[in-house]
Structure formats: C-alpha cells, structure tokens
Enzyme design. Structure first.
Site, short mmCIF file in Angstrom:
data_model
loop_
_atom_site.label_atom_id
_atom_site.label_comp_id
_atom_site.label_asym_id
_atom_site.label_seq_id
_atom_site.Cartn_x
_atom_site.Cartn_y
_atom_site.Cartn_z
N LYS A 98 3.71 -4.12 4.25
CA LYS A 98 2.18 -3.73 4.47
C LYS A 98 1.70 -5.09 4.91
O LYS A 98 1.36 -6.15 4.28
CB LYS A 98 1.62 -3.22 3.37
CG LYS A 98 -0.02 -2.72 3.67
CD LYS A 98 -0.71 -2.61 2.47
CE LYS A 98 -1.61 -3.73 1.99
NZ LYS A 98 -2.50 -4.25 3.28
N GLY A 103 -0.28 -13.55 -2.22
CA GLY A 103 -1.55 -13.17 -2.12
C GLY A 103 -2.36 -13.92 -3.33
O GLY A 103 -1.90 -14.74 -3.96
N SER A 104 -3.49 -13.38 -3.91
CA SER A 104 -4.35 -13.77 -4.78
C SER A 104 -3.70 -13.59 -6.05
O SER A 104 -2.94 -12.83 -6.43
CB SER A 104 -5.65 -13.35 -4.86
OG SER A 104 -5.80 -11.96 -5.39
N THR A 105 -3.94 -14.47 -7.04
CA THR A 105 -3.42 -14.47 -8.36
C THR A 105 -3.78 -13.22 -9.16
O THR A 105 -3.27 -12.58 -10.00
CB THR A 105 -4.00 -15.80 -9.11
OG1 THR A 105 -3.18 -17.03 -8.83
CG2 THR A 105 -3.32 -15.56 -10.66
N GLY A 165 -1.82 -10.48 -8.01
CA GLY A 165 -0.58 -10.84 -8.73
C GLY A 165 -0.53 -10.27 -9.99
O GLY A 165 0.53 -9.73 -10.37
N GLU A 221 4.20 -14.90 -5.02
CA GLU A 221 3.71 -16.27 -4.58
C GLU A 221 2.27 -16.09 -4.44
O GLU A 221 1.70 -15.48 -3.64
CB GLU A 221 4.53 -16.53 -3.21
CG GLU A 221 4.53 -17.87 -3.06
CD GLU A 221 3.30 -18.28 -2.00
OE1 GLU A 221 2.45 -18.66 -2.41
OE2 GLU A 221 3.32 -17.82 -0.64
N GLU A 226 -9.76 -21.77 -6.77
CA GLU A 226 -9.03 -21.77 -5.41
C GLU A 226 -10.29 -21.27 -4.38
O GLU A 226 -10.97 -20.25 -4.66
CB GLU A 226 -8.09 -20.93 -5.43
CG GLU A 226 -7.46 -20.92 -4.02
CD GLU A 226 -5.99 -20.12 -3.98
OE1 GLU A 226 -5.10 -20.50 -3.29
OE2 GLU A 226 -5.89 -19.07 -4.66
#
Length: 777
Positions: free
Chosen positions: A190, A242-244, A247, A264, A392
């Site tokens: 995706k 993507g973002s923490t 995740g 990641e 971030e």
C-alpha cells in the site's frame, strides 16, 4: 538580463523541467486508477484526489481499497507464492534485473511523476531517488542469484504486507519489494494516500518485465487500507515505514498473530560538529542533512550539536548559506527546496514551531512563496530537553544547541527516545571512530549525511524501530530457517504427594541478581517435587520488584558490553569448563526433576557444555563487513550488543537456560533470564557455576517464578532492549503487545518450537550499526 549582468550578480534563472510526458501518461490512463491485483489493473471504484502539492492541482483520481480488494490482492499473492519460490533464486534474479533495467528506461518519467505527486525538487528525484530505486533492484537481483548457494538454510516467509510513506514513494517501494521478491516472497503493498502515482506506474513496469501474476500487488487508499493489511490473517509478514505512533499501534495489533514484523520509524538525528571540522563542508553537509526533501526525511539531521568554541561562527556561516537557498516550483531544476507534501503536514510543521520556537531564536533568512511551502528554518539557543529538540518535526526545521566536551556531545546526542541515524564532523579520524560507536543509532555518517545504498543496512534502534533494510542483514527480515516447527509440549509438573519424602536437608533456592543470591521480594516460594514424590527443594516466586532489581543490575553492567571479545570468550570457556567439572551432579539434578533417563540427562548437560564452547568460539569470530558501496569510502557494518535482554527459558532444566544466555553474553549483552517454571532448580544450581567463573556481577541475572505472571512486567520494562521467549506458557502475545512501549525487539515462539543454527542466535544477539567513512580530499 544581459550576460554582463549575470556575471556581475552571479544570479541564475529558471530551468524548468517539462511535465508533458508525465501528464500524458496520466491522461492515457484516463486520470483514474484502480488497484493492481493479480497482474492487472482493476476498474476504478470510489476514488480520492491525488494532488500536486506545489500547485494544489488534481493530478488523478485514485481508488480507495475495500476489504474485498485487499482480500483479492492477498489471495492473488498467496496463489502465486508457491510457484514463485519454487522457480528458485536464479530464475527470480532475471525478473529483478528486468525491473532494474525498466526503471532506468523510464527514469525521467518516474522522476517527473514523483516530483509532481510529492513536491520534492526534480533534481533530487532525478539524481537521488530513481538511481537508488534501480540500484536496489540490481543489487537484489544479485541476492536472488546467490540465495541458493549463500542462504541454503533459509526460505521465504510467504506473503508480505508492506506499507510505505509519502516522503520517498518509489524508493521506499523498492526498499520493500526488491528484497521480498528476491527471497521468494510475494507482496501486497500500500503506497501512501498522498503519493500513489509512481507505485501505479511501477505496476505497469512489472507487467513490462513479465513478472508472474500475483507476485506484486498494489492497493491504494488511506490508513484504513493499511489496517486491513496489518490485520489480515493470510499475511505472514508486515513491513512498515512511517511514524512511531503508527508503528507502535501495528506492534500492538500484530501481537500474538505469528506475523513477522519490521518497523522503520521516526528519528531526531544528531548532527555533531567538533571544533576541528571543516566548517564550510559541515555547513554544506548540513544543508543536505536537513533541507533535502524539505526535511521530510526520517533520518534528517534535525538536531545540530556544535562545539561551543565555534558555535557563533558556524551559525553565522549556516545562516548566510540558508539565505542563498532557492525555494519554489519543484519542477525547476535550479530549486533547492520544494513543496511540503500536503497542507495537513504544513499546518503541523507551522504549529510545532509556533509552540516550541520561543525556547530559542528563530532564523528564517529566505521567505517561502505562497502555497504549500515552509521556509528553511534554524532555531538556535535550544536546551537539550526543549520540545523541538525531542519531537520529530518532519520539515525543513533545524534546532541547535552547543556542547563543550566529547563526553557531553555523546550525552546530548543520545538524549532522545529515537535512534535512527547520526552525523559526526571532525578532521580527526581517531575522534570520529571513537564517537561513532558511542552514538545510539543504527547508522552513523562521518563527515557526511544521507548516504544510502542497497548494500548497506539501514534501520534504527529504540523508538526508531527494529530490523534492517539493505545488505545481507536486510534479508533476515524476509526469510526464516528452513524446516517445520512443532507445537510446544508443556512440561509435566509433579504435585504434592500424600506422604512427603524430603530429599536431604531443606533448601530454598534464591534468585541470582547482580552477582548475588537474592531472596524474593514477594516472600513466597513454591515446592518442587520429583516424579517419585520427593520434595527436592523450594524455588522463589519472583515479582515485579525482583524484575526491577535484576534489570537495574543488568543495566549497570555496561563494562561487559565494552569488554574485548577475547575476554568474553575466555569467561565463556571457563563457565563451560566449570560446568563440565560438575556434569554428573547436574545430570542427576535433571533426572530427579524430570524423571528422564540418565543418558538423556547426561546428553542435556553435554549439549549445554557444547553450547557454551560454541558461543565462546563465536565471541571473536562474528565478523563485521566493509560494504561495497558506490563511493570513495567504506560503509562498515559493525555488530554491537543489543543491550539488556529479557528471556524466558524453555523446559529443559539446564539446556533451556544455557541456550539463551550463551549467545547473548557472547555478543556483549546482559541478561535477565526467567528459568523454567516447571524445573527451576537446575538453573538455580547453575549460578553457583557462574560465581566461580569470573563472570562480572549483573551480566547474568536468574529469576524464578510463573512465566505468565512475569511476562507483562518484563516485556513492558522500558530499560530492557529485547525480549526472547521459548516458554511453554502462552505468553507470546503478551510479550509482543507490551514491547510496544519502547518498541523493543522480540523473539518469541508463538507456541511452536524449532531448532536454530548458531547464526540465528547470533543475529538476534546483535544490532548491526552501519558507519559510513568517506575518504579522499
């Protein structure tokens, strides 16, 4: 403007790139796209807009996938996977090679389409992204070619669900798809909702390469489509960039599902400039580190740490350089900074700077044009705990602080919950190679930034995720050991008989924490009986506080991770030697606990001794590598200890414990091991061996108690870096769910058991840090 005027002002004009071919490709496809499933495009259904962020213009209508679409894509991938893996690596290599060649043939079209859809400058898409895409397919074509010979004991995982972000749409696709299909997996991918167009063009390239139907499937849509992929019960692995925050939710959602997972995630990477650095080079490197792709880079050098003695001069040079940056139309080849991907992201950047910018001095020497643009920003005078030093931002915003000493530089650099990348700038190679291993990051660049290659592993630690992409280490995430697993059989425990027969004097085995025998904080213990009804002793029942004490002891034993491999080897050999001297005693204990035969008990002890000797041998044999990256320099893959590992043993009284601690401590880790719940006394005997083998206090800590009761606390502890479990108790889901707190690595059995080769144990015992060292003037 005359030639004379140009020479006097040193100004330059625009260099627009034509978008005609990319727009024609969109028109030829009706400006409306379905999904790529089983080798063909589906009819467009409910659609959403894909826009040019620089202009707000709608480029195309893209379909929002439904559960039915995802099911079809997964079914196609599942159907294709068996045949795809069966054709072998050499046959797969030809397809990857064809994909690489076709990416090169369509390079300009891909570059322009990427810039239109993402907003990045055409120079970056053309000169960085697309060449790296081709490089990944070429490199992994070679990996497929070599798989049968070089990875004979590993096989494909199956169907991989892959979810990629919008900052490097096609490059992230290549990072995910190339290793997956090279190893014999099939894919359901995706792309990000904001940037789906180059993924759909890549689908066309798959057909031009003759890739078998179903090997690559692409479904588009918003986050709900990603959730459908993550929760799908016929997908074997999830790979997410993507973002923490997302995740963490994926880790919680996949807990206990048996799916392999790599993440990641975000970063807040330090850019450390020492006073002996070439300041002009460091300034230019910093421009690349933070303003590349508008700062929308997970490994962006967004935290500037500059030595106090040069800070004023360095900041002045940086501000002067920022004033020369050109921001505007991304299709202009003279532009340095393009558009932010979407107004939503622009609003987030603006809000974060408004909230936290007052903690320092904001410098914006070049204004942004109207539209979805944000000016290159430097904020000086920040303290290390300031909001913008920790959060971030994911935009062209650089925050800066100073340091005085090398030790302070390392302390500030590591003062973050992230651990993705770092840059070190100094002309002293001794200083650079002293600092690099001390930085908590998966990638360290010396006198450079944003150096990436398919041959060099990339990935983070801490809340930047786990797993590596690229190189041999990246293939670990897309393969598994050959062979079938079998269900774990719970150990048979023996209850209290009617008439208790006590063996010898009463003994209560304590736990082993910080090199000392420790009574349980709970004050409770349980009786351990033999199959014949003898009371063999009592084992302590561990609790939350015992885990806390053990983790503190392990965290304090950092000298073990810094010890030489030769020293660790000697101590492991010594442990094996001392266990050998008491082999008969341990065999008798195992026989008494389990009721097994004398020969089987002796075999378990013998295998435990062999395991200690094997990993003693590996201490100074697990080589790093100098990666063959296309630059004048080397990318060093260095094996580092994971840190503190929590581990739940299987029900082999001695072997279950030794199998876990031997590889872990061989690689410099410290361990908090929970002994077999059914047969704990052999493990508590074993700490007597450790006491006589020169093992430093805190390196190995042994707890006893219920695995089910201790799993949540141990897995959720924020000072533990990884958790392993081979327990017969049903605790895999608990461990994976609780590990999401700090996104620690996990290795669990999911109720199955299999034998692992030494290299599998070693791979779980190390983090691979890639240190890039360019050379030459």
């Amino acid at each position: 403007m005359t030639v004379k005027d140009i020479f006097e002002t040193m100004d330059y004009g625009t260099a627009p790139e034509s978008a005609a071919e990319a727009l024609r490709w969109l028109v030829d496809n009706g400006d409306r796209f379905g999904h790529f499933i089983d080798g063909k495009m589906t009819d467009p259904a409910a659609t959403f807009d894909s826009k040019n962020p620089a202009t707000g213009e709608v480029l195309a209508q893209v379909s929002q996938a439904t559960q039915s679409d995802v099911d079809m894509a997964v079914a196609a991938a599942r159907k294709a996977q068996g045949k795809w893996t069966k054709i072998g690596g050499k046959a797969r290599a030809k397809y990857l090679y064809a994909l690489a060649r076709l990416v090169q043939k369509h390079a300009r079209l891909l570059s322009v389409l990427e810039t239109l859809d993402n907003g990045k400058p055409i120079r970056e898409a053309r000169d960085v992204d697309i060449p790296l895409v081709a490089r990944h397919f070429y490199y992994h074509a070679g990996m497929a070619q070599l798989m049968d010979e070089e990875l004979p004991n590993r096989e494909a995982l199956g169907v991989c669900g892959q979810i990629i972000p919008w900052n490097f749409p096609l490059l992230m696709l290549a990072w995910k798809i190339a290793p997956a299909i090279a190893m014999g997996n099939t894919v359901v991918l995706k792309p990000a909702e904001y940037t789906p167009l180059t993924a759909l063009l890549f689908a066309q390239i798959c057909n031009e390469a003759g890739l078998p139907k179903g090997v690559v499937n692409i479904v588009t849509g918003d986050g709900t489509v990603g959730e459908m992929i993550v929760t799908h019960d016929r997908i074997d692995k999830i790979a997410f960039t993507g973002s923490t925050g997302v995740g963490r939710r994926i880790r919680e959602t996949t807990a206990g599902s048996g799916k392999a997972l790599t993440l990641e995630l975000g970063g807040k990477s330090p850019y450390v400039v020492f006073e002996d650095a070439d300041m002009d080079s460091a300034v230019e490197g910093l421009v690349d580190a933070i303003f590349f792709n508008q700062g929308q880079v997970c490994c962006a050098g967004s935290r500037l740490l500059v030595q106090e003695s040069i800070a004023e001069d360095f900041h002045a040079r940086l501000i002067a350089r920022m004033a020369k940056l050109r921001i505007g139309d991304p299709l202009d080849k003279s532009i340095d900074v393009g558009a932010i991907v979407d107004p939503v992201q622009l609003a987030r950047i603006t809000a974060l700077v408004a909230q936290g910018g007052h903690e320092g001095t904001v410098h914006q020497p070049v204004p942004a044009p109207n539209g979805c643009f944000y000016p290159p920003t430097l904020i000086t005078g920040m303290h290390s705990s300031a909001q913008l030093m920790q959060e971030e931002i994911f935009g062209p915003v650089l925050v800066s602080t100073t340091f005085r000493t090398q030790a302070e530089a390392v302390q500030i650099a590591n003062n973050t919950r992230f651990g993705l990348a770092a840059s070190v700038w100094t002309e002293n190679i001794n200083l650079a190679l002293d600092i690099a291993p001390k930085l908590t990051a998966g990638v360290v660049w010396v006198n450079g930034a944003n150096m990436l290659d398919a041959a060099a592993g990339f990935g983070g630690v801490r809340e930047s995720g786990f797993g590596r992409e690229g190189g041999w280490e990246g293939l670990q995430a897309y393969t598994k050991p050959v062979g079938k697993s079998v269900a774990v059989k719970p150990a048979k425990t023996y209850g209290k008989p009617e008439d208790i027969d006590v063996e010898g004097l009463d003994r209560t085995a304590k736990m082993y924490i910080g090199g000392k025998q420790a009574r349980p904080d709970s004050g409770y213990s349980k009786a351990v009986y033999s199959p014949k009804g003898k009371l063999l002793g009592h084992a302590a029942i561990g609790s939350r506080k015992d885990i806390r004490n053990a983790v503190e002891a392990a965290r304090g034993a950092t000298a073990w991770s810094n010890a030489t491999a030769h020293l660790r080897a000697q101590i492991l050999y010594y442990i094996g030697e001392n266990l050998s001297a008491r082999a008969d005693e341990f065999a008798a204990r195992i026989q008494a606990l389990t009721g097994t035969t004398a020969s089987k008990a002796q075999t378990e002890v013998s295998e435990a001794i062999d395991t200690l000797f094997t990993f003693a041998a590996w201490c100074d044999k697990l080589d790093g590598a100098a990666k063959p990256v296309p630059m004048r320099g080397v990318a060093l893959a260095m094996n580092e200890a994971v840190g503190v590992i929590g581990a739940f043993c299987d029900d082999r009284p001695l072997g279950g414990l030794v199998d876990l601690i031997a590889p872990a401590i061989a690689m410099g880790n410290r361990v908090v091991a929970v002994a077999s719940d059914a047969y704990p006394l052999a493990a508590t005997d074993f700490y007597q061996v450790l006491d006589t083998s020169d093992l430093p206090a805190g390196v190995v800590n042994i707890l006893t108690g219920s695995h089910e009761d201790l799993a949540k606390t141990l897995a959720g502890h924020l000072d533990i870096d990884a958790v392993w479990s081979f327990s017969s108790a049903d605790i895999s889901k608990t461990i994976e769910h609780e590990s999401a707190g700090n996104l620690k690595r996990t290795w669990v059995n999911n109720g199955q058991t299999r034998s692992y080769a030494a290299r599998d144990w070693l791979a779980q015992s190390v983090e691979v840090k890639t240190i890039w060292v360019p050379y030459g003037e």
